[in-house]
Design a protein around this motif. Structure first.
Motif, PDB file in Angstrom:
ATOM      1  N   GLY A  19      -4.657   1.244  -1.507  1.00  9.17           N
ATOM      2  CA  GLY A  19      -3.741   1.833  -0.519  1.00  9.17           C
ATOM      3  C   GLY A  19      -4.488   2.288   0.717  1.00  9.17           C
ATOM      4  N   VAL A  20      -3.772   2.330   1.829  1.00  8.05           N
ATOM      5  CA  VAL A  20      -4.386   2.875   3.044  1.00  8.05           C
ATOM      6  C   VAL A  20      -3.322   3.619   3.851  1.00  8.05           C
ATOM      7  CG1 VAL A  20      -4.102   0.706   4.348  1.00  8.05           C
ATOM      8  CG2 VAL A  20      -5.788   2.376   5.103  1.00  8.05           C
ATOM      9  N   PHE A  55      -7.044   4.720  -0.801  1.00  9.23           N
ATOM     10  CA  PHE A  55      -6.806   5.425  -2.074  1.00  9.23           C
ATOM     11  C   PHE A  55      -6.357   4.488  -3.188  1.00  9.23           C
ATOM     12  CE2 PHE A  55      -2.141   5.364  -1.967  1.00  9.23           C
ATOM     13  CZ  PHE A  55      -1.908   5.070  -0.630  1.00  9.23           C
ATOM     14  N   PRO A  87      -3.595   4.065  -5.613  1.00 10.60           N
ATOM     15  CA  PRO A  87      -2.258   4.626  -5.725  1.00 10.60           C
ATOM     16  C   PRO A  87      -2.086   5.343  -7.067  1.00 10.60           C
ATOM     17  CG  PRO A  87      -2.171   2.393  -4.869  1.00 10.60           C
ATOM     18  CD  PRO A  87      -3.589   2.635  -5.302  1.00 10.60           C
TER      19      PRO A  87
END
Lengths: 138, 326
Positions: free
Chosen positions: B106-107, B173, B175
């Motif tokens: 994730g960003v 990240f 998730p």
């Protein structure tokens, strides 16, 4: 309507700016700004699927804070700096209210400087994009 | 690619700190009125200094300018951003890929700051360099564990003069795990929430918890000197009397101090968990939680209102909420 250096006081509120970007407006923004991250227009993008929606561009909210400050400042000065934190996501079709207030007014090395506190607030009253700005009056 | 150990990953991450992501980038187009108009239309921004030559000439800018917060639009790649395969490879895309390959898929952007030395005018041609300034250690966040990446982009004009800079921070990240499939009929959706730690109840404080169970926040009062005290104790610290009674609090308090628990997350609690020291209007203080409040809105001295609520089928707790003023 237009403010002047003399009329600015610490604690003054900036007139609110209301935004409610539709999907169409965000698509236009993607093209206008060059920010084509699919999270902001493609409902089939994995991260959008996980969130069950696309989200409003952070840069759109940042630029809304810039617009809020420029509207308040009129043509009497320039924005030197704007910063913000992306604390919460906003979604298309929902209200975003941009607000701000004057934190500090000072003259430093001959420059007339005003520091502002800024934010965007969602329909639940949560400040999703708190920020700050520094403007310089002519 | 196989996952690296945390140490290996962090060693690799460290090699990205302080490096430029690639060569200087040249804006595809000079600053121009057409792109400004499209951008303003997208924003719904009708400020005439961006589009009306006459009005702009009368402003401090002396002519049409590009909106300052449009800065990055002159450098962003556009539609290629929707297709990573078409993105120009840089040390930054390499860094993101390294994290994605190790599960940090994730960003999200978390911070942006821009400083403008001057407003841009049609005809300016921007160029920029971007440096990776910092990669954090692994952090626990509401979205999941991840690494913060700080970059700094410096913008120059056709004469090589610096006109603006930007610092940008993103979180890459893993998730956080979400409930997988929809529950089948007749089954409850989530596993039962674990219960919180039980408060220790003994000879000296059991009566206070019975008050809570009865919906009352009690304060111990010395029968000798009348001094109020909390938490419950057998003897008055002022007059040493061991005789005491109690009064019921009116439920109004002020935030005396607080901390926001982020990590580690104990089962049974909702996060972010605001742990507050509340000063009651009667004068004693107690540790409690503040609910329905964004941690960013907490202010020492803010007014709080008591509510005694059931946390589960066995436990009642005093909690506080901000007093909303209209």
């Amino acid at each position: 309507m237009a403010i002047t250096w003399e009329s600015v006081n610490e604690g003054d509120s900036l007139p609110e700016l209301h935004k409610k970007p539709s999907l169409t407006q965000l698509v236009k923004y993607a093209a206008g700004s060059g920010d084509f991250n699919p999270l902001h227009h493609d409902y089939d993008f994995p991260q959008s699927k996980q969130l069950k929606s696309i989200i409003v561009h952070g840069r759109f909210k940042y630029a809304s804070l810039g617009e809020l400050v420029s509207n308040w400042l009129g043509h009497k000065g320039r924005i030197r700096k704007i910063s913000c934190q992306y604390r919460g996501m906003d979604f298309p079709g929902q209200d975003i209210v941009c607000g701000g207030k004057v934190l500090r007014k000072s003259e430093e090395s001959g420059e007339k400087i005003v520091e502002l506190e800024l934010w965007t607030q969602n329909a639940e009253g949560k400040k999703t994009t708190p920020g700050k700005a520094v403007v310089v009056f002519e | 690619m196989n996952s690296l150990t945390k140490e290996e990953l962090e060693q690799r991450l460290a090699t990205f700190v302080g490096v430029d992501i690639g060569d200087e980038d040249l804006a595809r187009d000079p600053v121009n009125e057409t792109m400004i108009r499209h951008w303003c239309e997208a924003m719904g921004d009708n400020n005439p200094v961006y589009t009306d030559a006459e009005a702009a000439a009368a402003s401090v800018h002396g002519g049409i300018v590009s909106p300052p917060s449009m800065l990055q639009a002159w450098m962003l790649p556009g539609i290629e951003m929707a297709d990573p395969a078409r993105m120009r490879p840089t040390r930054q895309t390499e860094l993101h890929k390294l994290l994605s390959d190790n599960g940090y898929t994730g960003v999200v952007a978390t911070n942006c700051e821009q400083s403008y030395h001057r407003y841009l005018k049609p005809g300016d041609r921007l160029r920029s360099t971007t440096r990776i300034e910092a990669v954090s250690g692994e952090k626990a966040t509401a979205l999941g564990i991840g690494y913060f990446i700080n970059t700094r982009e410096t913008f120059r004009d056709q004469d090589g003069e610096e006109v603006a800079w930007q610092t940008f921070r993103v979180l890459k990240f893993k998730p956080a795990e979400r409930p997988a499939a929809a529950p089948s009929e007749g089954q409850s959706s989530a596993p039962a929430k674990p219960k919180r730690l039980r408060p220790p109840k003994g000879h000296d404080n059991g009566w206070w918890w019975e008050g809570i169970d009865a919906g009352k926040l009690l304060i111990q009062k010395c029968s000798g000197c009348g001094e109020l005290r909390h938490p419950p104790q057998p003897m008055c610290a002022y007059c040493r009397s061991i005789k005491w009674e109690s009064i019921e609090s009116g439920g109004k308090g002020l935030l005396y101090s607080y901390t926001v628990m982020q990590y580690p997350k104990f089962p049974g609690y909702d996060y972010p968990l605001i742990c507050a020291l509340v000063e009651l209007s009667e004068g004693t203080r107690l540790v409690s939680n503040v609910l329905d409040c964004d941690p960013g809105d907490l202010q020492i001295g803010m007014e709080l209102q008591l509510s005694i609520e059931a946390v589960d089928d066995e436990l009642m707790l005093p909690v506080f909420r901000p007093v909303k003023r209209k």
